[in-house]
Design an enzyme around this catalytic site. Structure first.
Site, short mmCIF file in Angstrom:
data_model
loop_
_atom_site.label_atom_id
_atom_site.label_comp_id
_atom_site.label_asym_id
_atom_site.label_seq_id
_atom_site.Cartn_x
_atom_site.Cartn_y
_atom_site.Cartn_z
N HIS A 21 0.84 -1.20 0.00
CA HIS A 21 0.00 0.00 0.00
C HIS A 21 0.87 1.25 0.00
O HIS A 21 0.70 2.16 -0.83
CB HIS A 21 -0.91 -0.03 1.23
N GLU A 22 1.82 1.30 0.94
CA GLU A 22 2.71 2.46 1.02
C GLU A 22 3.64 2.54 -0.19
O GLU A 22 3.98 3.63 -0.64
CB GLU A 22 3.53 2.39 2.31
N HIS A 25 1.99 4.49 -2.92
CA HIS A 25 2.17 5.94 -2.77
C HIS A 25 3.58 6.34 -3.21
O HIS A 25 3.76 7.34 -3.93
CB HIS A 25 1.98 6.34 -1.31
N ASP A 206 -35.38 -39.71 -4.82
CA ASP A 206 -35.05 -40.36 -6.10
C ASP A 206 -36.19 -40.27 -7.10
O ASP A 206 -36.51 -41.22 -7.83
CB ASP A 206 -34.69 -41.84 -5.87
#
Length: 412
Positions: A21-22, A25, A206
């Protein structure tokens, strides 16, 4: 040991997700020419670091998250060197800032999509037949548990009325006392609506229709529409409903190309589910408090990363890797969506302010009035602190519930 290994693996997977995630950035900021001075995994004291170019990279002692320092995220940043002023983030066009600030969430979405695509090929995704109403196929139990507690049969429990009546596994219930049963949910509702005692059950086995007479047992159960409500006396047939008709698989595997369509379909349902879950969070706070103070922990209450990690360990312990992957997907998707909420200090808050400034400048220009300039972040600090306080309190509440009264899957 398997449980501990699973918890470590899940915690590591989340740490890698947050680190990426970082990194989202970092890479987008550098691509646009912004100055990034620091990129660290973890918080607290620095364990190890190195410098490459103008950026310091490193690892800190508390492996909870990470951070990326971009120079001049707001006009009020006062630690910018004069030479770095042209590269301050707030000076860049709004579309570039939007890409940089949303890159973290996009990374989480990307991880979730790749994991879904791989799961579609190698593990399978939930069968689409699960989406619609399922006829009332049943598994016959050996007994009925008269209390509201979910457990296995024990000595002294009454024999299942369905077993005594001659029903078998995979029978499809067609009607009870002449009232048609269309779905498995109809079966539960109709059984509970009847008084304990004799009932006529029409079924199909059945392809042949038959009829039996069962003596419905009196049991204690919580309301279907309120799992936290007080137990009441209702009837029970002594069967488990089946999520799918006999012979229909719970999951379906896809080839690489078909998996793309299945991934899109699954992601759409995940987005709707995430929205619904987030919308219900305020309603679930009392249930969390109940769980902390000694009440039963509802399985649909919010969980923290701690709770998800515990479930990841439980999944590995029981060799349920599908659940492990599903938790990873769901948590990444949730973090991605949550981080885009238009609230400071979340990335979505910075994006919202950037576009507010842009729209406001455009309107003032059309009105031939002076540009009001940038938003003063200092004036928004009370709101920011309020968001941090509420978010912190909710996080503490969920972590506490996950420690003292955790959600479990296999031991319910």
């Amino acid at each position: 040991m398997a449980n501990l290994l699973g918890m470590v693996l899940f915690a590591l997977a989340i740490l890698i997700s947050v680190s990426l995630h970082e990194a989202g950035h970092l890479l987008t900021a550098k691509a646009f020419g912004m100055k990034v001075t620091r990129y660290f995994v973890g918080f607290g004291p620095t364990l190890w670091s190195f410098r490459r170019g103008e950026t310091e990279y490193g690892l800190k002692g508390i492996p909870l998250g990470g951070f990326c320092k971009i120079v001049g995220m707001t006009p009020q940043d006062d630690d910018i060197e004069p030479a770095d002023q042209p590269r301050a983030m707030w000076r860049y066009p709004v579309w570039k800032r939007t890409i940089v600030m949303s890159a973290g969430s996009i990374t989480h979405f990307g991880l979730a999509l790749v994991a879904i695509w791989l799961a579609a090929m190698f593990m399978g995704l939930p069968n689409k037949a699960l989406e619609g109403p399922v006829p009332a196929y049943v598994k016959v139990t050996n007994c009925v548990v008269t209390s509201e507690t979910q457990r296995d049969c024990q000595a002294g429990d009454p024999v299942s009325p369905a077993k005594q009546a001659g029903l078998r596994d995979d029978d499809k219930i067609l009607a009870i006392n002449g009232t048609t049963v269309a779905t498995n949910l109809d079966l539960i509702k109709q059984i509970r609506a009847l008084p304990p005692g004799p009932a006529t059950i029409r079924y199909e086995r059945d392809g042949v229709t038959g009829e039996v007479h069962a003596d419905l047992a009196a049991v204690q159960r919580r309301p279907l529409d309120n799992p936290q409500g007080d137990p009441t006396t209702v009837s029970a047939l002594g069967v488990e409903i089946m999520a799918l008709p006999p012979g229909v698989p719970m999951v379906v595997k896809y080839g690489p190309v078909d998996a793309l369509g299945a991934t899109t379909d699954y992601t759409g349902k995940l987005a709707v589910g995430t929205y619904e879950s987030m919308k219900r969070i305020p309603q679930k706070v009392p249930a969390l408090w109940t769980a902390i103070t000694g009440g039963e922990r509802a399985i649909d209450t919010p969980i923290s990363v701690v709770g998800a990690t515990r479930l990841g360990g439980e999944a590995v312990q029981h060799n349920a890797w599908e659940l492990f992957v599903s938790l990873f997907i769901g948590l990444n998707f949730f973090i991605g969506v949550f981080n885009l909420l238009p609230l400071l200090p979340l990335d979505g808050g910075h994006i919202a302010i950037s576009w507010f400034e842009r729209v406001r400048s455009w309107l003032y220009a059309r009105l031939r009035r002076p540009d009001p300039g940038r938003v003063d972040y200092l004036k928004l600090m009370p709101i920011t602190y309020a968001v941090i306080l509420i978010g912190g309190a909710f996080t503490l509440l969920t972590i506490t519930a996950d420690v003292v009264n955790p959600i479990t899957i296999f031991s319910r």
